[in-house]
Design a protein around this motif. Structure first.
Motif, PDB file in Angstrom:
ATOM      1  N   GLN C 270      30.712  36.989  27.316  1.00  0.00           N
ATOM      2  CA  GLN C 270      30.699  37.093  28.762  1.00  0.00           C
ATOM      3  C   GLN C 270      32.095  37.293  29.329  1.00  0.00           C
ATOM      4  O   GLN C 270      33.080  36.841  28.745  1.00  0.00           O
ATOM      5  CB  GLN C 270      30.117  35.820  29.394  1.00  0.00           C
ATOM      6  CG  GLN C 270      28.633  35.687  29.239  1.00  0.00           C
ATOM      7  CD  GLN C 270      28.042  34.724  30.266  1.00  0.00           C
ATOM      8  OE1 GLN C 270      28.744  34.255  31.156  1.00  0.00           O
ATOM      9  NE2 GLN C 270      26.766  34.438  30.133  1.00  0.00           N
ATOM     10  N   HIS C 271      32.127  37.957  30.460  1.00  0.00           N
ATOM     11  CA  HIS C 271      33.390  38.133  31.190  1.00  0.00           C
ATOM     12  C   HIS C 271      33.123  37.689  32.615  1.00  0.00           C
ATOM     13  O   HIS C 271      32.245  38.225  33.285  1.00  0.00           O
ATOM     14  CB  HIS C 271      33.796  39.616  31.137  1.00  0.00           C
ATOM     15  CG  HIS C 271      35.189  39.881  31.601  1.00  0.00           C
ATOM     16  ND1 HIS C 271      35.946  40.918  31.097  1.00  0.00           N
ATOM     17  CD2 HIS C 271      35.986  39.268  32.506  1.00  0.00           C
ATOM     18  CE1 HIS C 271      37.135  40.920  31.671  1.00  0.00           C
ATOM     19  NE2 HIS C 271      37.181  39.937  32.526  1.00  0.00           N
ATOM     20  N   VAL C 272      33.858  36.680  33.048  1.00  0.00           N
ATOM     21  CA  VAL C 272      33.649  36.171  34.390  1.00  0.00           C
ATOM     22  C   VAL C 272      34.784  36.620  35.282  1.00  0.00           C
ATOM     23  O   VAL C 272      35.957  36.491  34.911  1.00  0.00           O
ATOM     24  CB  VAL C 272      33.608  34.625  34.383  1.00  0.00           C
ATOM     25  CG1 VAL C 272      33.442  34.094  35.791  1.00  0.00           C
ATOM     26  CG2 VAL C 272      32.483  34.131  33.486  1.00  0.00           C
ATOM     27  N   PHE C 273      34.462  37.153  36.435  1.00  0.00           N
ATOM     28  CA  PHE C 273      35.488  37.525  37.406  1.00  0.00           C
ATOM     29  C   PHE C 273      35.446  36.504  38.533  1.00  0.00           C
ATOM     30  O   PHE C 273      34.503  36.461  39.301  1.00  0.00           O
ATOM     31  CB  PHE C 273      35.227  38.940  37.933  1.00  0.00           C
ATOM     32  CG  PHE C 273      35.396  39.988  36.877  1.00  0.00           C
ATOM     33  CD1 PHE C 273      34.336  40.355  36.058  1.00  0.00           C
ATOM     34  CD2 PHE C 273      36.624  40.607  36.686  1.00  0.00           C
ATOM     35  CE1 PHE C 273      34.500  41.320  35.066  1.00  0.00           C
ATOM     36  CE2 PHE C 273      36.789  41.571  35.705  1.00  0.00           C
ATOM     37  CZ  PHE C 273      35.734  41.925  34.894  1.00  0.00           C
ATOM     38  N   LYS C 274      36.461  35.687  38.582  1.00  0.00           N
ATOM     39  CA  LYS C 274      36.442  34.592  39.543  1.00  0.00           C
ATOM     40  C   LYS C 274      37.317  34.889  40.744  1.00  0.00           C
ATOM     41  O   LYS C 274      38.424  35.433  40.602  1.00  0.00           O
ATOM     42  CB  LYS C 274      36.944  33.325  38.837  1.00  0.00           C
ATOM     43  CG  LYS C 274      37.041  32.127  39.748  1.00  0.00           C
ATOM     44  CD  LYS C 274      37.264  30.853  38.960  1.00  0.00           C
ATOM     45  CE  LYS C 274      37.561  29.721  39.929  1.00  0.00           C
ATOM     46  NZ  LYS C 274      37.400  28.413  39.382  1.00  0.00           N
ATOM     47  N   VAL C 275      36.830  34.515  41.920  1.00  0.00           N
ATOM     48  CA  VAL C 275      37.630  34.697  43.129  1.00  0.00           C
ATOM     49  C   VAL C 275      38.595  33.521  43.247  1.00  0.00           C
ATOM     50  O   VAL C 275      38.183  32.364  43.245  1.00  0.00           O
ATOM     51  CB  VAL C 275      36.731  34.744  44.382  1.00  0.00           C
ATOM     52  CG1 VAL C 275      37.591  34.944  45.630  1.00  0.00           C
ATOM     53  CG2 VAL C 275      35.718  35.850  44.277  1.00  0.00           C
ATOM     54  N   THR C 276      39.871  33.832  43.313  1.00  0.00           N
ATOM     55  CA  THR C 276      40.890  32.775  43.374  1.00  0.00           C
ATOM     56  C   THR C 276      41.588  32.826  44.732  1.00  0.00           C
ATOM     57  O   THR C 276      41.471  33.822  45.436  1.00  0.00           O
ATOM     58  CB  THR C 276      41.936  32.988  42.265  1.00  0.00           C
ATOM     59  OG1 THR C 276      42.487  34.306  42.407  1.00  0.00           O
ATOM     60  CG2 THR C 276      41.300  32.851  40.896  1.00  0.00           C
ATOM     61  N   PRO C 277      42.306  31.779  45.100  1.00  0.00           N
ATOM     62  CA  PRO C 277      42.922  31.780  46.434  1.00  0.00           C
ATOM     63  C   PRO C 277      44.022  32.823  46.609  1.00  0.00           C
ATOM     64  O   PRO C 277      44.160  33.392  47.681  1.00  0.00           O
ATOM     65  CB  PRO C 277      43.518  30.371  46.559  1.00  0.00           C
ATOM     66  CG  PRO C 277      42.798  29.551  45.567  1.00  0.00           C
ATOM     67  CD  PRO C 277      42.416  30.458  44.456  1.00  0.00           C
ATOM     68  N   SER C 278      44.820  33.094  45.587  1.00  0.00           N
ATOM     69  CA  SER C 278      45.930  34.029  45.763  1.00  0.00           C
ATOM     70  C   SER C 278      46.547  34.332  44.406  1.00  0.00           C
ATOM     71  O   SER C 278      46.213  33.689  43.412  1.00  0.00           O
ATOM     72  CB  SER C 278      47.021  33.421  46.645  1.00  0.00           C
ATOM     73  OG  SER C 278      47.592  32.309  45.973  1.00  0.00           O
ATOM     74  N   PHE C 279      47.488  35.287  44.379  1.00  0.00           N
ATOM     75  CA  PHE C 279      48.175  35.571  43.121  1.00  0.00           C
ATOM     76  C   PHE C 279      49.106  34.430  42.737  1.00  0.00           C
ATOM     77  O   PHE C 279      49.435  34.252  41.572  1.00  0.00           O
ATOM     78  CB  PHE C 279      48.970  36.881  43.234  1.00  0.00           C
ATOM     79  CG  PHE C 279      48.095  38.094  43.327  1.00  0.00           C
ATOM     80  CD1 PHE C 279      48.174  38.950  44.405  1.00  0.00           C
ATOM     81  CD2 PHE C 279      47.159  38.383  42.330  1.00  0.00           C
ATOM     82  CE1 PHE C 279      47.355  40.073  44.492  1.00  0.00           C
ATOM     83  CE2 PHE C 279      46.336  39.492  42.406  1.00  0.00           C
ATOM     84  CZ  PHE C 279      46.435  40.343  43.496  1.00  0.00           C
TER      85      PHE C 279
END
Lengths: 345, 307, 582
Positions: C270-279
């Motif tokens: 699996q490959h999860v693309f997670k939304v993060t707060p910022s770089f």
């Protein structure tokens, strides 16, 4: 009696909600001017295409038509065969009166769907914060009352006063810095700083709790400060009441006096304070959601407002306003239930 | 969450209103003022705010004589300088002096704080007076409108209005005031209703005094204490709201320094230079703390309901 | 020890060496920044030569099967349908799900994908013949054939599908003559005219479009229903390395291995693309292990070196940050200021690009020296350069008749030298950059106000309404050096990028020549001329070439991001595995 009260309140609420939609509608349109949302998704458009997009989104209609459209009056008129009365009304879709919030102007997804998908996250956060606030403020307030005038009491007092003076976003940043970043650097078990779950390996209760701790703590700080003070003074008042003195005189142990009479009666009015927070349940967590990247309603509204997504913002604000009105109602009911001296008018 | 009046439930240990010796009759105002003066911590807080206001007003002078920096003067070579002899509180991402910016930032925080509260009081007080005095349909109409404004969660209103107006200190004050006036209106209306039916009002009216005269010269002074209390507790809340708006990017923009926008940029760099986050945050905290403590002291001294 | 492990160790040692230098100089706050930049610049060459993580030397000797990777990014997906893709994040996910006929490698060279070979264009320059792999299947078991390919392209150019509003429709209609399925394994694409960038633009996915859609699913929809279809973001049938699992809006997008992929099975599950707060937060999340992969902000790059569990990869990206003067007098009166070429040159000369690269970008950028990134094969360094010289800039303006007033601001003929500089809000580097630019221009007597604007509005102002005075933006380039969108006189408004309204007939004809010439070395000469002219005219001066900064967890192997394989094109993807198999 209760029914009449509820009915009257419901009737009074309708013009309020309508007024809210009107104000929001006018604000959004004034702010956005002639900007057509959704352009960033497809910038390769000729002015002709932009005009077509504007027309499809209904943004070329006069404002009152757009409003009637959204509200659902246009739908009713169409059903009744009066559609032509509205200038240029065409392809009318169900509006608010028919129970539809419409579709986002930026990505076309159903507004209602997005709201209900993200709502549980916000509710989880605010309810947890309230719960945390209650659970922590009772012991703090009681201890302060029982040890009145002591250093501990003064310390708690100071914490309360300080607690309402701290900017939420700052508190959030500081907590992340300590419990997430530094704890990890020091090799201690650390808390996550974003989102609701750890992808793939997470999703279980413990993981969800770990993600919930910091944001809920930040949100509850404010409640904690106020409620612990209230509990303290409420406790003090109760403990000096006659019936408590009587119980003591009759030989009841101090501990029983405290917990049986004192606590119960001091805490119940706290319910009214909790009730005061119910209206803000949906919108109050916006700043915390932003700092912790918590996928809630507040954050959604913020991001979509910046993208001039009219329908989404209107949908969320209307929904929140309805909840505020409901929250006020519940809060008043709680107040009346708790204090028999208040009559429902 | 944006303070809509829930912040007023405090008792300071020293300000308990029991067991004071009763003095011979004194005017309400002078008695209250004296009581306020006796509240040591409250006075300290008040002085803090006063000093801060003086600093804010004389910011250009201070920048010239004390810190020797302009708030917008950049110096990329001093980027992220920790506090040292040249920059007493350090420098930010473009080398601007933090201390100077904090001083100028006070102008925004206090300026918006006072102005917004003043607007709230004038508008809210006015509406409350009218609604309470005239009653019936005027009251219904005005209070429904207040309900509408209060039903929209404040933060959403702020966001929408910030997009609409170009944010500067003045418009920001208007925006923040446009939400808070509702609470003041309700408060004042309540007071007016309780005062309205007292004898002296009926008496004054019976001798033919006009509405305006009645409102201004008789109702207003009696309602004033409640207004004063609302004002004193409101300043702290407004400062927090203003900082939050700046932080979200909706308020004052750089290069004009405000404590809130100093924090929003500092957030990006706080792993790198944490002290950029600490100083403005501490300033906001101390100022709001002082405003709240002083506000509580004022309330304890002036609130007629606590007598 | 495989060859891969050795180069990784060298890499790690070199990184530590660089860090020791950069931190020491940083603390001293001296001109050691020059040394650092030189080292970093040289270091990148060295790393590139070593092969670093270039993806051409993946080793799967010890590859474990199973496990997952988490990739973090601060935005949620917008649209995963190749017809509509408009941002690099959506592109990254979409091309795990869909395949295009071709792809690109880290040198921007075309490599085959669904097609067995990169086709040579016919002798008349108008025809491309693709042979498809046999036995390619969709995730529902149906065969992927030339019909699917023809259908996908028809969605873009054929009149009956106009209602589908494909993002690249204007270009597709302009360049595609016909797409025919000669037999189930052969596709012939004919173009309307000779267009050298054709394959890169339409067949690789690097511009967003190119992924092949399943005809048997999409032909069932009315064209008007396509833009709002749920299948855009949760496609039911795909052909790529992975298939979608779920989308938690605002939170994460999860994909899993497609066992039917024609290249075989990926190692990871699996490959999860997670939304993060910022770089910035990404650096933190990488350290704590909450994400395995992510782009990292410049300001935390140095600090990330301390982590025992994260590898860092840095390279010059095919991109640049630049500012546009609005030269169109009908849109803004400020065009009177910018219309004077001496002013434009003076403004550029007043910028200390070196210092900007060191300070604003924390050393993770190089000063720009042309109008395209240094990674493009067509990049040259024109003779006309503008080294930092404050005195010279002041003199240029004096000589041009712009006199300083008592307030220090120059004016000429009643026009004051003041304007508003905008950039996109929410990007810390750009927001800092505009304040720095404004300050540097203050030194030569210009009064510049700064204003961050939300990105969608900024794009509209740039490409539609053109009612700005000066904008600072960043461009992510295509693998083809064609600059038509940016500088041709027909690219003004209508959603194209020539927001300044620059009109130069010589440039127009050179741009045409550039796309009509197929021979690479001849093209290079054309673009050399274009760069020379544009560096003299300066309609849109470039400031820096920022670096791509990636943090990759040590447990992830063979994640070979490079300048051209950051997003959609990831030809090394099938070799990615996690060393702990989790």
């Amino acid at each position: 009696m209760l029914l009449r009260f509820l009915l009257r309140r419901a009737l009074a609420a309708i013009p309020v909600v309508v007024g809210v939609t009107l104000i929001t509608f006018l604000l959004m349109h004034s702010a956005a001017g002639s900007y057509v949302p959704g352009l960033s998704l497809n910038p390769n458009l000729t002015p002709k295409d932009v005009e077509q997009l504007r027309s499809e989104l209904g943004l070329d209609q006069p404002i009152y038509v757009q409003y009637l459209d959204w509200i659902g009056v246009a739908w009713i008129m169409q059903k009744v065969g009066l559609a032509g009365v509205l200038v240029g009304a065409h392809g009318i879709t169900p509006g608010l009166l028919q129970g539809s919030f419409g579709h986002s102007m930026v990505d076309g997804t159903a507004v209602g769907g997005q709201i209900f998908e993200r709502l549980p996250n916000t509710i989880l956060l605010t309810l947890s914060a309230i719960l945390l606030g209650v659970l922590l403020s009772i012991p703090l307030g009681v201890m302060g009352a029982l040890r009145r005038g002591s250093n501990l009491d003064h310390f708690f007092s100071f914490l309360s006063i300080a607690g309402v003076a701290i900017p939420q976003f700052w508190l959030g940043l500081m907590l992340i810095l300590i419990f997430s970043v530094k704890f990890h650097d020091w090799g201690l078990p650390f808390l996550p700083s974003s989102g609701t779950t750890t992808p793939f390996t997470g999703g279980d209760l413990l993981d969800r709790l770990a993600h919930l701790v910091l944001p809920a703590l930040v949100l509850s700080f404010f409640y904690l400060a106020i409620w612990s003070r209230y509990t303290r003074s409420s406790m003090l008042e109760v403990l000096s009441q006659d019936y408590v003195r009587t119980a003591r005189a009759k030989g009841m142990s101090e501990r029983r006096v405290t917990y049986l009479h004192g606590l119960r009666n001091a805490v119940i009015p706290l319910v009214t304070l909790v009730g005061l927070e119910l209206p803000g349940l949906v919108s109050g967590a916006l700043v915390v959601e932003a700092v912790f990247s918590w996928p809630g309603i507040g954050l959604l509204a913020f991001q979509r407002a910046l993208a001039y997504d009219y329908t989404m913002v209107l949908g969320i604000v209307t929904f929140a306003a309805v909840l505020v009105v409901l929250g006020n109602l519940v809060s008043d009911l709680l107040y009346a239930a708790v204090d028999p001296r208040i009559r429902l008018q | 969450m944006i303070g809509q009046g829930a912040a007023g439930e405090f008792e300071l240990p020293e300000a308990a209103a029991e067991g004071r010796a009763r003095r011979p009759a004194q005017s309400f105002w002078s008695a209250s003022w004296e009581e306020l003066r006796e509240n040591r911590i409250g006075m300290v807080a008040g002085v803090f705010i006063l000093v801060l206001a003086v600093i804010a007003i004389s910011a250009p002078l201070l920048a010239q004589l004390v810190t020797h920096y302009q708030p917008t003067r950049q110096d990329l070579d001093s980027q992220f300088q920790p506090p040292d002899a040249r920059h007493l509180l350090g420098a930010d991402e473009t080398g601007r002096d933090t201390l100077t910016r904090l001083i100028y930032g006070a102008q925004i925080s206090l300026g918006v704080g006072f102005l917004a509260v003043a607007l709230q009081l004038v508008v809210g007080g006015g509406v409350g007076l009218l609604a309470g005095y005239y009653g019936r349909w005027v009251d219904e109409l005005l209070m429904r409108f207040v309900d509408m404004v209060l039903a929209i969660p404040a933060i959403f209103l702020f966001i929408l209005m910030s997009i609409l107006f170009r944010p500067n200190a003045l418009t920001l004050s208007v925006i923040i005031a446009s939400v808070g006036w509702g609470v003041v209106a309700r408060l004042v209306r309540g007071e007016v209703l309780s005062v309205k039916n007292r004898d002296f009002v009926l008496a004054t009216r019976s001798i033919g005094a006009g509405d305006a005269r009645l409102i201004l010269r008789h109702l207003l002074p009696n309602v004033l204490p409640v207004i004063v209390v609302a004002a004193s507790l409101g300043v702290g809340a407004v400062i927090l709201v203003e900082a939050a708006l700046d932080f979200l990017g909706l308020g004052i923009h750089p290069p004009t320094p405000s404590w809130g926008n100093m924090l929003s940029h500092a957030e990006t760099y706080y792993h790198h230079s944490p002290y950029l986050v600490i100083f403005p945050g501490v300033m906001i905290f101390l100022t709001v703390l002082a405003a709240n403590i002083f506000g509580n002291a004022v309330r304890d001294a002036f609130d007629p309901r606590l007598r | 020890m495989g060859r891969r492990d050795v180069s990784e160790n060298e890499f790690a040692d070199f990184e530590r060496f660089l860090n020791a230098w950069s931190r020491r100089d940083f603390l001293r706050g001296m001109g050691g920044s020059l040394a650092v930049t030189t080292f970093l610049a040289g270091g990148m060459e060295l790393l590139a030569a070593c092969g670093g993580n270039s993806g051409s030397q993946t080793s799967t000797q010890n590859a474990k099967r199973g496990g997952h990777v988490v990739e973090g990014n601060p935005t949620d997906i917008a649209n995963l349908n190749p017809l509509y893709i408009n941002d690099v994040y959506s592109q990254t996910i979409a091309y795990r799900l869909y395949d295009a006929l071709l792809s690109v490698d880290n040198q921007a060279s075309l490599v085959p994908n669904l097609a067995t070979d990169v086709p040579k264009v016919s002798s008349d320059g108008l025809s491309y013949t693709f042979k498809l792999h046999k036995g390619v299947q969709w995730s529902d078991g149906q065969p992927l054939t030339a019909d699917d390919v023809a259908f996908t392209y028809q969605l873009m150019y054929a009149p009956e599908w106009k209602g589908a509003k494909a993002r690249y429709r204007p270009q597709a209609e302009q360049y595609i003559q016909s797409v025919t399925a000669a037999d189930p394994q052969t596709v012939v694409i004919k173009t309307t005219k000779v267009f050298a960038p054709f394959l890169i633009t339409f067949c690789t996915g690097t511009s967003g479009t190119g992924g092949i859609l399943p005809k048997h699913v999409w032909e069932k929809l009315k064209p008007e229903a396509m833009p709002s279809s749920e299948m855009n973001n949760l496609p039911t049938v795909v052909s790529g390395a992975m298939v979608p699992v779920k989308w938690d809006k605002g939170s994460q997008y999860v994909i899993k291995r497609n066992d039917n992929w024609f290249r075989g099975k990926t190692y990871i599950d699996q490959h999860v693309f997670k939304v993060t707060p910022s770089f910035v937060a990404n650096a933190n999340l990488l350290k704590t292990g909450e994400i395995d992969i992510g782009i990292v902000d410049n300001s935390v790059w140095d600090d990330l070196a301390n982590s025992q569990s994260v590898n860092r990869v840095a390279f010059t990206r095919p991109s640049y940050d630049y500012y546009l003067h609005n030269l169109d007098g009908s849109r803004t009166p400020k065009a009177a200021i910018f219309g004077d070429s001496q002013v434009r040159k003076a403004l550029y000369t007043a910028l200390d690009k070196k210092k900007i690269a060191d300070k604003v970008y924390f050393g993770q950028a190089t000063p720009a020296d042309s109008v395209m990134s240094s990674v493009q094969w067509a990049h040259t360094t024109p003779k006309t350069q503008y080294p930092y010289d404050l005195a010279k800039a002041n003199k240029m303006l004096d000589d041009a008749g712009w006199k300083k007033g008592p307030d220090g601001i120059r004016s000429k003929g009643g026009v004051k030298m003041e304007w508003e500089l905008r950039t996109n809000a929410g990007n810390a580097v750009r927001e800092t950059l505009i304040t720095v630019l404004a300050d540097q221009w203050k030194q030569i007597g210009a009064n510049v106000a700064t204003k961050p604007v939300q990105f969608p509005q900024l794009v509209t102002q740039l490409s539609q309404t053109r009612d700005f005075e000066m904008i600072l933006l960043g461009i992510s380039e295509n693998a083809d050096p064609d600059l038509t969108q940016n500088y041709k006189s027909t690219s003004i408004g209508n959603g194209a990028l020539n927001g300044s309204g620059y009109k130069n007939p010589e440039i127009d004809s050179l741009l045409d020549e550039g796309v009509q010439t197929v021979d690479r070395s001849k093209r290079k000469d054309v673009y050399a001329k274009i760069q020379d002219i544009l560096m003299q005219d300066l309609p849109t001066p470039l400031v820096t070439y920022p670096k791509g900064l990636w943090g990759i967890s040590k447990r992830v192997q063979n994640f070979g991001v490079g300048p051209w394989t950051q997003y959609g094109a990831r030809p090394w993807y099938k070799d990615v595995y996690v060393s702990d198999g989790k």
